[in-house]
Enzyme design. Structure first.
Site: not given
Length: 249
Positions: A151-153, A156
């Site tokens: 989810s972070y990737a 970003k």
């Protein structure tokens, strides 16, 4: 004092990389406004930075669009306009791909992507007038596809995508937009190190410069450069401030 008389807005400025950016800008004479949800840390940072330059903390829940809009209006009500925007704030939960759910995406996009998108739109007419700059934050996690960073990737890389589109569309207005991907010794990393000493040592040993960046001296000063007149011929670029961990081709 290259930012004397200029106003900058930073998200997530109460601690970590965000505080490093706020500090670096203040030392160049800027008026700095920062958003954060942590009221205790926000007030403490405001008091500390106010000894260097004019600084204002606004408590904002970035997950709530209305709160973001209201916070931005407070900035304009006090300072009339802004000369630069830094979207640094981000929260996430790291899980293997198969364990990641929509809740993880809601957190990552709610604290990172959506406030970045909304604040860029809110800032546009002011930055067009001041011919200002935007610095958005992405991560090597997205570029490298790091484990457990689904989810972070995604959030970003989405930020990188809209930054490049806006860089093309807003270039004629002399608004330049760049992206920073950092590795820094933030409070969160320090806490993680206490419980994952071996993994921390492995991470540092894989960095060509063999250390993490300092939030102010290494990350904040690069952001300061990207917001300055010295970087006005740069736009749409991803700048790796990570000790050489990712070397773009």
């Amino acid at each position: 004092m290259k930012f004397k008389g200029k106003t900058f807005l930073v998200t997530g400025g109460a601690g970590g990389i965000g505080k490093g950016i706020v500090t670096a800008l203040a030392k160049e004479g800027a008026r700095v406004v920062f958003f954060d949800i942590n009221e205790e840390k926000g007030k403490a940072t405001e008091e500390e930075i106010s000894k260097i330059s004019e600084c204002m903390f606004i408590k904002v829940n970035l997950m709530e669009k209305d709160d973001v809009v209201a916070g931005f209006q407070k900035v304009i009500d006090k300072y009339t306009t802004i000369h630069g925007l830094v979207n640094c704030a981000q929260a996430s939960r790291n899980l293997p791909f198969m364990e990641t759910t929509e809740k993880e995406f809601e957190l990552a996009f709610g604290t990172g992507f959506w406030p970045t998108f909304h604040l860029m739109k809110l800032s546009y007419p002011h930055l067009k007038e001041t011919q200002g700059s935007i610095v958005n934050f992405a991560s090597g996690a997205g570029l490298k596809g790091m484990l457990t960073q689904t989810s972070y990737a995604a959030a970003k890389e989405a930020i990188r995508g809209i930054s490049r589109v806006a860089a093309n569309e807003w270039g004629p207005d002399n608004i330049n937009i760049n992206i920073v991907c950092p590795i820094a010794a933030s409070e969160g990393v320090a806490e993680w190190r206490q419980h994952n000493a071996e993994a921390y040592d492995q991470m540092v040993s894989a960095i060509p410069l063999r250390r993490l960046g300092d939030p102010e001296q290494d990350i904040g000063r690069v952001v300061s450069f990207l917001l300055s007149e010295d970087a006005k011929f740069m736009t749409g670029q991803t700048v790796m401030v990570d000790g050489g961990s990712v070397m773009l081709r």
